[in-house]
Enzyme design. Structure first.
Site, PDB file in Angstrom:
ATOM      1  N   LYS A 133       0.634  -7.505   9.464  1.00 34.43           N
ATOM      2  CA  LYS A 133       1.783  -7.170   8.624  1.00 34.43           C
ATOM      3  C   LYS A 133       2.175  -5.731   8.944  1.00 34.43           C
ATOM      4  CE  LYS A 133       3.650  -7.437   4.000  1.00 34.43           C
ATOM      5  NZ  LYS A 133       4.302  -6.144   3.978  1.00 34.43           N
ATOM      6  N   LYS A 345      -2.802  -7.905   1.607  1.00 32.48           N
ATOM      7  CA  LYS A 345      -2.753  -6.462   1.865  1.00 32.48           C
ATOM      8  C   LYS A 345      -4.136  -5.831   1.936  1.00 32.48           C
ATOM      9  CE  LYS A 345       1.757  -4.967   0.415  1.00 32.48           C
ATOM     10  NZ  LYS A 345       2.425  -3.753  -0.058  1.00 32.48           N
ATOM     11  N   CYS A 439     -16.106  36.276  -0.020  1.00 33.03           N
ATOM     12  CA  CYS A 439     -16.740  34.965  -0.119  1.00 33.03           C
ATOM     13  C   CYS A 439     -16.869  34.589  -1.597  1.00 33.03           C
ATOM     14  CB  CYS A 439     -18.110  35.009   0.541  1.00 33.03           C
ATOM     15  SG  CYS A 439     -19.068  33.517   0.248  1.00 33.03           S
TER      16      CYS A 439
HETATM   17  O1  D41 Z   1       4.851  -7.945   9.745  1.00 27.36           O
HETATM   18  C1  D41 Z   1       5.556  -8.158   8.765  1.00 27.36           C
HETATM   19  N1  D41 Z   1       5.937  -7.154   8.005  1.00 27.36           N
HETATM   20  C2  D41 Z   1       5.971  -9.552   8.431  1.00 27.36           C
HETATM   21  C3  D41 Z   1       6.942  -9.737   7.483  1.00 27.36           C
HETATM   22  C4  D41 Z   1       5.401 -10.678   9.074  1.00 27.36           C
HETATM   23  N2  D41 Z   1       4.449 -10.548  10.032  1.00 27.36           N
HETATM   24  N3  D41 Z   1       5.794 -11.907   8.738  1.00 27.36           N
HETATM   25  C5  D41 Z   1       6.764 -12.125   7.801  1.00 27.36           C
HETATM   26  N4  D41 Z   1       7.134 -13.374   7.503  1.00 27.36           N
HETATM   27  C6  D41 Z   1       8.060 -13.605   6.584  1.00 27.36           C
HETATM   28  C7  D41 Z   1       8.422 -15.017   6.261  1.00 27.36           C
HETATM   29  C8  D41 Z   1       7.206 -15.844   6.037  1.00 27.36           C
HETATM   30  C9  D41 Z   1       9.273 -15.074   5.036  1.00 27.36           C
HETATM   31  C10 D41 Z   1       9.188 -15.568   7.427  1.00 27.36           C
HETATM   32  C11 D41 Z   1       7.379 -11.016   7.131  1.00 27.36           C
HETATM   33  C12 D41 Z   1       8.380 -11.323   6.178  1.00 27.36           C
HETATM   34  N5  D41 Z   1       8.691 -12.630   5.929  1.00 27.36           N
HETATM   35  C13 D41 Z   1       9.125 -10.328   5.421  1.00 27.36           C
HETATM   36  N6  D41 Z   1       9.338  -9.072   5.758  1.00 27.36           N
HETATM   37  C14 D41 Z   1      10.070  -8.499   4.798  1.00 27.36           C
HETATM   38  C15 D41 Z   1      10.324  -9.395   3.834  1.00 27.36           C
HETATM   39  C16 D41 Z   1       9.734 -10.557   4.236  1.00 27.36           C
END
Ligand code: D41
Length: 708
Positions: A133, A345, A439
């Site tokens: 992410k 997260k 000091c």
């Molecule tokens: O790496 C990311 N920030 C990331 C965001 C990711 N790897 N996959 C994502 N997949 C989605 C869906 C499942 C809805 C296609 C996302 C996001 N959404 C996302 N980023 C911001 C809002 C949603």
């Protein structure tokens, strides 16, 4: 429960839910505006998320309180008027987030998916695609007949902003696909929307901020430094002037799709799509992986968590997606969140808190370090109450003052540090911090020598802080090792004037010890036994334990080998010291000066009188051919018989070096069980990996009977 829960921001007095909902709506709207429109956030992302989740759960518990203008009803920010609005052909959904750090996030998700799909126990595992992410900015790239025609931010998911001109400046984003020279033979559909994250690499971010600092120093108006890579990326994408955007180094990773016109032989899994995007020339993260069921998701979360700090870019979690597209369709979505995906997260590495005080600590070499005393805050997985301000220049540059709200960062095992002050929150009248010129512990003059960043106490062993650190250094496991002699005990011994110099340790008597506070007869005896045991040591350990500036373990070993006896080292001239491998002019001078001081020689003499001894021998010229000379090895995981220290000793005895992290310069990685990211990195770089047996055969030896 995390200890953090006990230390969160002051809990407001019980409040009627309606009142709290109104308050949260107002706060979140303000923060969102600062963040999305002004690019000047006044709270951390984590704080924002926390308030957002509080509002979400209040609204869930009291549906009547959900207002149409609630921030929960419009995920994302308002479009800046200056960019043309773009209506997404396929909405950009949001992703459900699990914030807990344990395995339950993955397990709860897998359980929900199985239930929705009507799977029972005998039905086999669900296959997931697991990915990083990225902590950047979601973007939709539209290609028509293979040409990039539009790039839009996510906005509220329905309507974003047209930032095509800025996005075109990102070298990683193909302007035309397939990128000439890419491997794909698959034709590109007439309409293809690629979704992914625009982000800034950490090294690019550091370089950008360095340039910004120079601009500010040169008096350029309107320039500022950025808080973190994500804010820098957001600022760049939203630059109205794309020539400025072009100077901000951005990168891109693809992770999904929007509108796609139908074509033959469409991929049937998410992973296959990512591979196809990659084959057309889009960057796809190397860490994408397949996981069968919850157990492998948990392992992925764990593995990426270990790699997090060594990645070249920021991530704030991992994302799990049901891999089969037919199952994704079957699962569908609820209120803009797909049921087939979840973000899991990691604990935030940055948090805001307040500075209660600024202390100055004195280290073993007399170095004065300003330390911010913080209102306890849970960051990077632990509760933090102290953060270093490094030195005078850093403290000035950041201008941290008592009472300030600050951003604190703790990444990996690094010491927590104050990143920046949230100036908008400064209310107090506290003056700027200044370094003391005496000091704070012993009152001796503290001086900063030219060309040095640090102030040092000139009190030497007169200074109790330096004495304490010197004793702890001497007693540590890698030096002379006095088991059980820790910080608390040393404080007591030094503060009570029971121990003034190192040799005093060996003159401690049972009665004096046992009469100390919190010291039972048994622990007194244990300490005396440990002291007795520590008397039999080795020359390198003893030398290292003396705490001579610039003499680390490796140098101590070289000195011992080269000279053979302590007397020879004590009497060596700087020229003679320079003959030792790894000893340069600064180190040679430091050693020479140390032994030129009568009181240091006296300490050595008294330690010997007290019975501290080690085997001495003739100097060994480095004649034996060393099997590992010039080779760098990295140890990771637990080896079956050798302790880490024992393995290190064997490698160093064979002339090799042991490094802490894997790089292109690493020759071998020695991996045991539960080897983590270092092993992955080795495989990625194609570095030879050995197990313990492999290491021993490389050394042409068999394991020693005992590790010590
Ligand atoms: O790496 C990311 N920030 C990331 C965001 C990711 N790897 N996959 C994502 N997949 C989605 C869906 C499942 C809805 C296609 C996302 C996001 N959404 C996302 N980023 C911001 C809002 C949603």
């Amino acid at each position: 429960m995390h200890t953090a829960d006990l230390f969160e921001a002051p809990v407001p007095a019980p409040q009627a839910p309606a009142e709290r909902v109104a308050q949260l709506c107002a706060l979140l709207q303000r923060y969102a505006h600062e963040y999305y429109v002004l690019d000047a956030p006044s709270v951390s992302d984590a704080e924002y998320d926390r308030l957002f989740q509080e509002l979400q759960s209040l609204e869930a518990a009291h549906p009547a309180l959900r207002r149409s203008d609630s921030p929960t009803q419009r995920v994302g920010g308002k479009a800046l008027d200056a960019f043309a609005p773009v209506r997404h052909a396929v909405p950009m959904l949001s992703i459900r987030t699990e914030t807990d750090t344990e395995s339950s996030g993955a397990e709860a998700f897998d359980a929900r998916v199985r239930k929705e799909l009507g799977l029972g126990e005998g039905d086999g595992l669900v296959e997931y695609c697991a990915e990083l992410k990225f902590d950047g900015l979601a973007m939709s790239l539209r290609y028509e007949h293979g040409v990039l025609v539009q790039a839009a931010t996510r906005g509220d998911g329905e309507t974003g902003e047209d930032v095509t001109a800025n996005i075109r400046t990102i070298a990683q984003i193909p302007l035309r696909i397939p990128v000439p020279g890419s491997v794909s033979a698959v034709p590109v559909p007439d309409v293809l929307e690629v979704r992914g994250e625009v982000y800034m690499r950490r090294d690019d971010f550091e370089a950008l901020n360095e340039r910004q600092r120079q601009r500010i120093a040169a008096g350029e108006k309107g320039e500022k430094t950025f808080v973190n890579p994500r804010n820098a990326a957001a600022g760049a994408v939203r630059q109205l002037d794309s020539t400025i955007a072009a100077q901000r180094p951005l990168s891109f990773f693809a992770y999904g799709l929007g509108e796609v016109s139908s074509q033959d032989a469409e991929p049937t899994t998410h992973l296959a799509w990512l591979q196809r995007l990659k084959s057309w020339g889009f960057p796809v993260a190397a860490q994408v992986d397949i996981a069968q069921g919850a157990t492998e998701l948990v392992a992925y979360h764990q593995r990426i968590g270990e790699q997090r700090d060594s990645l070249p870019f920021d991530i704030d979690g991992v994302v799990y997606k049901v891999n089969r597209l037919d199952l994704q369709r079957q699962l569908g979505f609820v209120t803009r969140e797909p049921r087939w995906a979840v973000a899991h997260k990691y604990p935030a590495q940055e948090q805001m808190t307040t500075v209660l005080d600024i202390d100055v600590q004195v280290g073993r070499t007399g170095k004065l370090t300003p330390v911010a005393k913080l209102s306890p805050v849970f960051v990077g997985g632990v509760t933090v109450t102290n953060a270093t301000l490094h030195n005078e220049d850093e403290a000035r540059r950041k201008d941290v003052r008592v009472g300030d709200t600050v951003v604190v960062r703790r990444a990996g095992d690094v010491i927590p540090e104050v990143v920046s002050v949230v100036l908008e929150r400064r209310t107090g009248e506290a003056p700027p911090f200044t370094m003391p010129h005496v000091c704070p512990v012993c009152g001796s003059a503290a001086v900063r020598e030219e060309g040095e960043a640090d102030y040092r106490c000139t009190g030497g062993l007169f200074c109790s802080a330096q004495r304490k650190q010197a004793i702890l250094h001497f007693a540590q496991r890698r030096a002379v090792e006095v088991e059980g002699l820790g910080e608390k005990l040393v404080d007591q011994l030094v503060d009570g004037q029971i121990v003034k110099t190192l040799p005093d340790l060996y003159r401690l008597g049972f009665v004096a010890l046992a009469s100390m506070e919190r010291m039972a007869g048994k622990s007194a005896q244990n300490l005396l036994d440990a002291l007795e045991k520590s008397k039999q040591t080795t020359l390198p350990r003893f030398l290292f334990g003396l705490g001579i500036r610039h003499v680390g373990e490796a140098t101590a070993k070289e000195l011992a080998r080269h000279f053979g006896t302590l007397d020879a080292i004590m009497d060596a001239s700087e020229e003679a010291l320079l003959q030792v491998a790894d000893v340069g002019p600064i180190v040679a001078q430091s050693i020479h000066r140390f032994f030129a001081q009568a009181h240091n020689r006296e300490v050595v003499e008294q330690l010997r009188v007290c019975g501290v001894t080690w085997p001495e021998g003739p100097p060994s010229v480095d004649a034996s051919p060393k099997l590992l000379s010039g080779k760098t090895l990295v140890l990771t995981g637990t080896l079956p018989t050798l302790s880490r220290d024992a393995a290190k000793e064997l490698i160093e005895a064979a002339g090799g070096k042991v490094a802490g992290s894997v790089s292109k310069k690493t020759h071998y990685v020695v991996a045991g069980t539960e080897a983590g990211s270092k092993l992955d990195k080795a495989q990625e770089l194609g570095i030879a990996v050995l197990d313990e047996a492999g290491l021993l055969s490389l050394l042409g030896s068999t394991p020693p009977a005992s590790a010590e």
